[in-house]
Structure formats: structure tokens, C-alpha cells
Design a protein around this motif. Structure first.
Motif, PDB file in Angstrom:
ATOM      1  N   ARG A  32       0.798  -1.211   0.000  1.00 27.19           N
ATOM      2  CA  ARG A  32       0.000   0.000   0.000  1.00 27.19           C
ATOM      3  C   ARG A  32       0.841   1.278   0.000  1.00 27.19           C
ATOM      4  NH1 ARG A  32      -4.109  -0.287  -1.530  1.00 27.19           N
ATOM      5  NH2 ARG A  32      -3.064   1.225  -2.822  1.00 27.19           N
ATOM      6  N   GLU A 136      -2.909   6.521   1.802  1.00 26.48           N
ATOM      7  CA  GLU A 136      -3.580   6.289   0.524  1.00 26.48           C
ATOM      8  C   GLU A 136      -4.880   5.493   0.712  1.00 26.48           C
ATOM      9  OE1 GLU A 136      -1.026   5.149  -2.778  1.00 26.48           O
ATOM     10  OE2 GLU A 136      -2.332   3.436  -3.142  1.00 26.48           O
ATOM     11  N   GLY A 137      -4.751   4.323   1.276  1.00 22.28           N
ATOM     12  CA  GLY A 137      -5.916   3.479   1.483  1.00 22.28           C
ATOM     13  C   GLY A 137      -5.496   2.249   2.254  1.00 22.28           C
ATOM     14  N   GLU A 142      -4.942  -3.790   7.371  1.00 19.78           N
ATOM     15  CA  GLU A 142      -5.918  -2.763   7.728  1.00 19.78           C
ATOM     16  C   GLU A 142      -7.330  -3.248   7.413  1.00 19.78           C
ATOM     17  OE1 GLU A 142      -3.105  -2.133   5.879  1.00 19.78           O
ATOM     18  OE2 GLU A 142      -1.975  -1.180   7.507  1.00 19.78           O
ATOM     19  N   PRO A 148      -6.303   1.839  10.548  1.00 20.82           N
ATOM     20  CA  PRO A 148      -5.320   2.329   9.584  1.00 20.82           C
ATOM     21  C   PRO A 148      -3.887   2.064  10.044  1.00 20.82           C
ATOM     22  CG  PRO A 148      -6.050   4.131  10.957  1.00 20.82           C
ATOM     23  CD  PRO A 148      -6.857   2.927  11.378  1.00 20.82           C
ATOM     24  N   PHE A 149      -3.020   1.846   9.105  1.00 17.33           N
ATOM     25  CA  PHE A 149      -1.580   1.757   9.379  1.00 17.33           C
ATOM     26  C   PHE A 149      -1.246   0.842  10.550  1.00 17.33           C
ATOM     27  CE2 PHE A 149      -1.518   5.555   6.697  1.00 17.33           C
ATOM     28  CZ  PHE A 149      -0.433   5.278   5.892  1.00 17.33           C
ATOM     29  N   ASN A 175      -7.016   7.759   5.827  1.00 18.46           N
ATOM     30  CA  ASN A 175      -6.627   7.524   4.441  1.00 18.46           C
ATOM     31  C   ASN A 175      -7.568   8.241   3.490  1.00 18.46           C
ATOM     32  OD1 ASN A 175      -4.382   5.495   4.449  1.00 18.46           O
ATOM     33  ND2 ASN A 175      -5.873   4.317   5.638  1.00 18.46           N
ATOM     34  N   HIS A 249       5.558   8.118   1.499  1.00 23.35           N
ATOM     35  CA  HIS A 249       4.738   7.139   2.198  1.00 23.35           C
ATOM     36  C   HIS A 249       5.662   6.165   2.936  1.00 23.35           C
ATOM     37  CE1 HIS A 249       1.955   3.910   2.946  1.00 23.35           C
ATOM     38  NE2 HIS A 249       0.965   4.710   2.599  1.00 23.35           N
TER      39      HIS A 249
HETATM   40  N1  URA Z   1      -0.958   2.282   3.709  1.00 21.65           N
HETATM   41  C1  URA Z   1      -1.865   3.279   3.670  1.00 21.65           C
HETATM   42  O1  URA Z   1      -1.824   4.137   2.817  1.00 21.65           O
HETATM   43  N2  URA Z   1      -2.793   3.300   4.597  1.00 21.65           N
HETATM   44  C2  URA Z   1      -2.891   2.398   5.573  1.00 21.65           C
HETATM   45  O2  URA Z   1      -3.792   2.507   6.388  1.00 21.65           O
HETATM   46  C3  URA Z   1      -1.933   1.365   5.593  1.00 21.65           C
HETATM   47  C4  URA Z   1      -0.973   1.328   4.662  1.00 21.65           C
END
Ligand code: URA
Ligand code: URA
Length: 276
Positions: A32, A136-137, A142, A148-149, A175, A249
Motif C-alpha cells: 500500500r 492512501e488506502g 488494515e 489504519p496503518f 486515508n 509514504h
Molecule cells: N498504507 C496506507 O496508505 N494506509 C494504511 O492505512 C496502511 C498502509
């Protein structure tokens, strides 16, 4: 590649030049936020200045804190004002609190990404955070956890936050898109534009002092431009009046350690803006 050429290119990146993708093994699994189709950089010996820089993941030398060697706050960049049509769009203004946004996200079926998700990942953290981070997403971990993350990139992000004196719980992390794209591909433009009212509403509610955009996708979505990351870094943009800093990122840092030093500079700029 000739060793001298490689060293020269690394040095250019370290000095803040444009990103270069050095040839190496193709990566197995896209992660990601990293640039998927690019070959993965091989492990590189850190350059002298990269050693001095430390954090992203490493330890500051001799107990120095983030202020030691922090770059000055750069000049202004792009300005994004709320578009006039936003005032007519009820969606971003419709939520009393972050929980209401998370609930709406959980019920959302507005784009293709809803079909493949296990969990929605609305974002989490301090509702009064001074620093708001945008990735990003969701990736696989996740998607599985709804947070997230939390994968490898998330661990690195936690370390980066710690290095600038923030516990993860102190900031807000979210995200651009709230559902995992298949194979971690970059979200499509229509998926981003469908989802972005949720992000805008989160920013409106948290009202952070500083926004940190992690990677080119987050920067593009917020600043409404397509530019390379090196063009967007090292400026203080303004997003609806909130200072916005762009950096790499964390998943990209895992692939290319040469980006750790510039990232360490970027996050120290963001940190100074929080204190300003
Ligand atoms: N990468 C991302 O962009 N978002 C996340 O939540 C996890 C990894
Ligand atoms: N390109 C991206 O899209 N993201 C990064 O973090 C670095 C390069």
C-alpha cells in the motif's frame, strides 16, 4: 549499474533531488502506498549524510532530539480553498462527530471498493489532534482489522511519530479511501472523489494545526494536482487554511531507504509547524 553512477544518484536523492528508481529485484507483493510497478531498490549502504540523519525507524545519535539539525520551515506552496460548490454539498458538513463519519463509512456502498472489503477503515486517533496524517488506502492488515496503518508501514509510521515526540494516540490517522483496493492498487480517480467527502469531514471536525500527506496519492487527493512528490515536498501548502506538508509514504521508505533522510526532514518541518 556502475557503482559510481549509483553512488552519484543516491547522493542526488539525499541532497533533495528528484526521486530515482535504482534497478533491483522486482518486488513480490505491492504494498500500500508504494509505487507498485516499480522495481524494488536493493539494500544500499547508507551514505554519510543518511547516517547523520537517522530516525525513520532508527535512533537519533547521542540522545539528540528531533530539533537537532531540523531544517527551517520552508516557504508557501499551493493553496486549496473550499470550492464554492462545497457549500452546496451537504455531505461533508453532515456529521456531528467522528463516530458518525465512521458509521456512514461502514454503511457506504458508493463505489466498487465496497464489494471487496472485509472491514471499512475510517481512521482513528485523537479527535482533537494537532497533527492529522493521511495515507492512501487500507492494505491487507488494515482491511482485516478495520484500523489504519497497522501493518509494516504502520510500525514504521509509529516509530517516525515517536521520533518527533508524538504517541500514535495523540494524532489522527486516516486515508484517502476507506476500503482496500484489490491487490493494493492505487485507488482510481472516481473512487477517490467518491470517498473524499469523508476525509474532508474528518479534517473539518478535527481541525488539526497541521496535515501531513503521506505519499503522492494523499497529496494529489488533497491538493487536487498531479505532481511528482519531489515537486510537492519542502513547501508549506495550505489546505482550507490548515498548513499541509507532503512527505514519502512509509511503505515507500521500506522499499527505498534513501527516502528516509528527506522524510526525517519533512516530518521535522511538520513538527515545527505544530508548535508554531
Ligand atoms: N498504507 C496506507 O496508505 N494506509 C494504511 O492505512 C496502511 C498502509
Ligand atoms: N512515489 C509515491 O507515490 N509515493 C512515495 O512515497 C514516493 C514516491
Amino acid at each position: 549499474m556502475d557503482d559510481r553512477v549509483r553512488r552519484y544518484l543516491e547522493q542526488q536523492v539525499t541532497l533533495g533531488g528528484a526521486e530515482v528508481i535504482l534497478p533491483g529485484r522486482p518486488s513480490q507483493e505491492p504494498s500500500r502506498g508504494a509505487v507498485p510497478a516499480e522495481p524494488e531498490a536493493p539494500p544500499l549502504a547508507p551514505t554519510a549524510s543518511a547516517r547523520e540523519a537517522e530516525p525513520p525507524g532508527g535512533k537519533a545519535k547521542g540522545g539528540a532530539d528531533w530539533r537537532t539539525g531540523a531544517p527551517p520551515i520552508p516557504g508557501p506552496g499551493l493553496v486549496v480553498d473550499p470550492p464554492a460548490q462545497d457549500l452546496l454539498t451537504p455531505r461533508g458538513k453532515d456529521y456531528p462527530d467522528l463516530a458518525a463519519i465512521a458509521k456512514a463509512v461502514a454503511a457506504c456502498k458508493a463505489c466498487f471498493l465496497a464489494e471487496g472489503r472485509t472491514n471499512t477503515v475510517p481512521g482513528e486517533g485523537n479527535p482533537e489532534a494537532r497533527l492529522l496524517l493521511v495515507g492512501e488506502g487500507p492494505g491487507q492488515t488494515e482491511d482485516q482489522t478495520g484500523r489504519p496503518f497497522v501493518g509494516r508501514a504502520g510500525e514504521l509510521l509509529n516509530d517516525i511519530l515517536k521520533a518527533i515526540g508524538f504517541a500514535r494516540e495523540e494524532v489522527f490517522i486516516c486515508n484517502v479511501v476507506k476500503c482496500r483496493p484489490p491487490q493494493n492498487r492505487k485507488p482510481l480517480p472516481d473512487e477517490m472523489s467518491t470517498c473524499i467527502p469523508f476525509l474532508e469531514a474528518q479534517i473539518d471536525l478535527v481541525r488539526p494545526k497541521v496535515i501531513l500527506a503521506l505519499g503522492a496519492t494523499a497529496a494529489e487527493a488533497l491538493l487536487k494536482v498531479r505532481r511528482s512528490l519531489s515537486e510537492l515536498r519542502t513547501k508549506v501548502h495550505s489546505y482550507r487554511g490548515v498548513p499541509l506538508v507532503v512527505t514519502y509514504h512509509p511503505a515507500a521508505l521500506l522499499r527505498n531507504p534513501n527516502w528516509k533522510k528527506p522524510t526525517w526532514d519533512d516530518v521535522r518541518i511538520a513538527r515545527q509547524l505544530v508548535d508554531r
